[in-house]
Design an enzyme around this catalytic site. Structure first.
Site, PDB file in Angstrom:
ATOM      1  N   PRO A  84      29.190  -3.096 -11.642  1.00 18.30           N
ATOM      2  CA  PRO A  84      28.607  -1.857 -12.016  1.00 18.30           C
ATOM      3  C   PRO A  84      29.036  -0.395 -12.068  1.00 18.30           C
ATOM      4  O   PRO A  84      29.976  -0.274 -11.251  1.00 18.30           O
ATOM      5  CB  PRO A  84      27.647  -2.048 -10.799  1.00 18.30           C
ATOM      6  CG  PRO A  84      28.487  -2.475  -9.513  1.00 18.30           C
ATOM      7  CD  PRO A  84      29.594  -3.357 -10.287  1.00 18.30           C
ATOM      8  N   GLY A  85      28.624   0.078 -13.162  1.00 17.84           N
ATOM      9  CA  GLY A  85      29.031   1.714 -13.387  1.00 17.84           C
ATOM     10  C   GLY A  85      27.725   2.386 -13.079  1.00 17.84           C
ATOM     11  O   GLY A  85      27.616   3.113 -12.208  1.00 17.84           O
ATOM     12  N   CYS A 103      29.813  23.452 -33.194  1.00 23.08           N
ATOM     13  CA  CYS A 103      29.294  23.513 -34.784  1.00 23.08           C
ATOM     14  C   CYS A 103      28.918  22.052 -35.251  1.00 23.08           C
ATOM     15  O   CYS A 103      29.822  21.531 -36.189  1.00 23.08           O
ATOM     16  CB  CYS A 103      30.356  24.354 -35.510  1.00 23.08           C
ATOM     17  SG  CYS A 103      30.662  25.850 -35.011  1.00 23.08           S
TER      18      CYS A 103
HETATM   19  N1  LLP Z   1      32.022  -4.325 -17.261  1.00 18.02           N
HETATM   20  C1  LLP Z   1      32.442  -4.296 -18.504  1.00 18.02           C
HETATM   21  C2  LLP Z   1      33.339  -5.116 -19.193  1.00 18.02           C
HETATM   22  C3  LLP Z   1      31.932  -3.208 -19.399  1.00 18.02           C
HETATM   23  O1  LLP Z   1      32.329  -3.051 -20.508  1.00 18.02           O
HETATM   24  C4  LLP Z   1      31.018  -2.190 -18.664  1.00 18.02           C
HETATM   25  C5  LLP Z   1      30.733  -0.772 -19.483  1.00 18.02           C
HETATM   26  C6  LLP Z   1      31.016  -2.123 -17.359  1.00 18.02           C
HETATM   27  C7  LLP Z   1      31.280  -3.478 -16.587  1.00 18.02           C
HETATM   28  C8  LLP Z   1      29.712  -1.140 -16.598  1.00 18.02           C
HETATM   29  O2  LLP Z   1      28.602  -1.244 -17.464  1.00 18.02           O
HETATM   30  P1  LLP Z   1      27.493  -0.475 -16.608  1.00 18.02           P
HETATM   31  O3  LLP Z   1      27.199  -1.019 -15.315  1.00 18.02           O
HETATM   32  O4  LLP Z   1      27.670   0.902 -16.567  1.00 18.02           O
HETATM   33  O5  LLP Z   1      26.385  -0.675 -17.536  1.00 18.02           O
HETATM   34  N2  LLP Z   1      28.906   5.100 -22.996  1.00 18.02           N
HETATM   35  C9  LLP Z   1      27.960   4.338 -22.716  1.00 18.02           C
HETATM   36  C10 LLP Z   1      28.166   3.064 -21.926  1.00 18.02           C
HETATM   37  C11 LLP Z   1      29.368   2.214 -22.286  1.00 18.02           C
HETATM   38  C12 LLP Z   1      29.286   0.981 -21.307  1.00 18.02           C
HETATM   39  C13 LLP Z   1      30.861   0.232 -21.732  1.00 18.02           C
HETATM   40  N3  LLP Z   1      30.896  -0.847 -20.556  1.00 18.02           N
HETATM   41  C14 LLP Z   1      26.578   5.191 -22.253  1.00 18.02           C
HETATM   42  O6  LLP Z   1      26.857   6.376 -22.041  1.00 18.02           O
HETATM   43  O7  LLP Z   1      25.719   4.576 -22.380  1.00 18.02           O
END
Ligand code: LLP
Length: 415
Positions: free
Chosen positions: A276-277, A345
């Site tokens: 999780p991120g 810009c």
């Molecule tokens: N594991 C993998 C293989 C991933 O590609 C990602 C996120 C995560 C874990 C973590 O996912 P989370 O729990 O954060 O959903 N910049 C975009 C989000 C890109 C996510 C990329 N991969 C945004 O601001 O919504």
């Protein structure tokens, strides 16, 4: 703690610190994060999995500040990385390599060697060519790498197309129908142990049922692989749980989701990994900005602020919605419908469009909420804008955990 932000006597606090004090002392734009909120979210995962072998590998890409990584390492987190730079950060922050999983479709030879030498837990591989390269490099170093193949389970995450990854047409993973043959072909490679399966179907999922569906497909796959003699030990279900960005977004039930997964795997003797991120850091953070000008437009108003797409690219890139609220409840009654725009810009440089806002006046501060994930990490120096400072709040204390960039730093390395 659902959110560390609340108003006290009309002024916003993060934990026990008045946010305006931070803005006044450090200037704006400035990011701030609540240490307790981050720790609390991590514990929610960790505790819901207690009693089952597991590791919660925080996705560094969401917020890689060293102090954030350190506090998660101290709480017992592993880490999900996608580059050598992220491995470097984790190591600098005191994270253990043995708790690191390495994902990504384009790992370079140098990055793989760096990870092998550091002794990471495992590689989540996205192609057969990558498995072959890891096997060759590991064998040369006299090592054996633990490998999980990232499976594309063909489940629709029903999220924004740019952050959906689990369908056949996406560049990520290997199609579930091809996996058994991929493991068979890797069987003879001395440098790898094929002992995991992994998936990540997308990000910002408010409904966890696609994640559960993907997990079901993977557990069945594990049993098919075991029947072929592969000793699969690890099931990595990625990240993806969303957060409420809008006031009426439903909050996913993390504990309920994890209970469902526990139920699914209970007879299968697997160590569970999660990555999780966003769900760990997004709601712990805000981006504070100051109103520079109010500018009447044709049929609408522009609120020009000192934060821009360079600080938070999500609105420009995904049309993402972030709540924007004043740090002090406005004394002027009524509301205004405005586009909140930055100084860059580009017409795509907006933080909100057509938003009904209180009468915040030039010189006053606003907070862009739920900005702890995919905020600062995706910031840039476009228009020669120094990147913002980051502040970590804990109780009634706060400290700068990244200084605002200086003009000298902007030209570092140039001739
Ligand atoms: N594991 C993998 C293989 C991933 O590609 C990602 C996120 C995560 C874990 C973590 O996912 P989370 O729990 O954060 O959903 N910049 C975009 C989000 C890109 C996510 C990329 N991969 C945004 O601001 O919504």
């Amino acid at each position: 703690m659902q959110t560390p932000f609340e108003y006290r006597d009309g002024s916003m606090f993060c934990e026990d610190v008045e946010v305006e004090r931070i803005a006044a002392a450090e200037g704006t734009p400035v990011y701030l994060y609540s240490a307790s909120a981050i720790r609390g979210r991590f514990r929610e995962y960790d505790e819901a999995l207690s009693g089952v072998p597991h590791r919660v590998c925080y996705a560094v890409k969401a917020n890689g500040n060293l102090s954030v990584l350190r506090l998660l390492a101290e709480a017992g987190a592993g880490f999900d990385i996608v580059s050598g730079g992220e491995l470097y950060r984790v190591t600098k922050a005191g994270g253990e390599a043995a708790g690191v999983v390495f994902a990504g479709v384009g790992k370079t030879r140098d990055e793989i060697e760096m990870a092998l030498e550091a002794g990471i837990h495992s590689f989540n591989c996205e192609s057969e060519a990558e498995i072959a390269l890891i096997a060759a490099l590991a064998a040369r170093l006299g090592k054996q790498a633990s490998v999980a193949v990232r499976v594309n389970p063909d489940v629709d995450a029903e999220t924004h197309p740019y952050i959906s990854t689990g369908l056949k047409e996406h560049k990520f993973g290997i199609n579930i129908s091809e996996i058994e043959q991929v493991y068979e072909r890797a069987r003879g490679l001395a440098g790898v142990r094929m002992e995991g399966v992994a998936c990540h179907i997308g990000s910002q999922l408010l409904d966890t049922s696609p994640l559960i569906e993907a997990a079901k497909r993977l557990v069945e796959l594990v049993e098919r692989l075991r029947a072929r003699g592969f000793a699969i030990k690890y099931l990595d279900l990625g990240g993806g749980i969303g957060v409420p960005y809008k006031p009426d977004d439903a909050r996913p039930d993390v504990a309920g989701f994890l209970a469902a997964i526990r139920e699914l795997v209970k007879e299968h003797g697997l160590t569970l990994l999660f990555e999780p991120g966003r769900s760990i850091v997004a709601e712990a953070g805000a981006l504070v900005t100051r109103v520079l000008y109010r500018k009447p437009g044709t049929g609408k108003e522009f609120m020009v602020v000192d934060a821009a797409m360079t600080e938070l690219i999500r609105p420009a890139l995904y049309g993402a919605y972030h709540e924007i609220v004043p740090l002090r409840k406005s004394r002027v009654p009524g509301t205004v419908t405005a586009d909140v725009v930055g100084p860059v810009c580009e017409s795509a440089d907006f933080l909100a469009k057509g938003r009904e806002l209180p009468q915040v006046m030039p010189g006053e501060y606003m907070a862009v909420m739920t900005a702890g994930a995919y905020g600062w990490v995706a910031s840039s120096n476009y228009n020669a804008r120094p990147r913002a400072a980051e502040v970590l709040v804990e109780g009634s204390e706060w400290r700068v955990v990244r200084r605002r960039e200086t003009y000298e730093e902007l030209i570092r390395g140039e001739e």
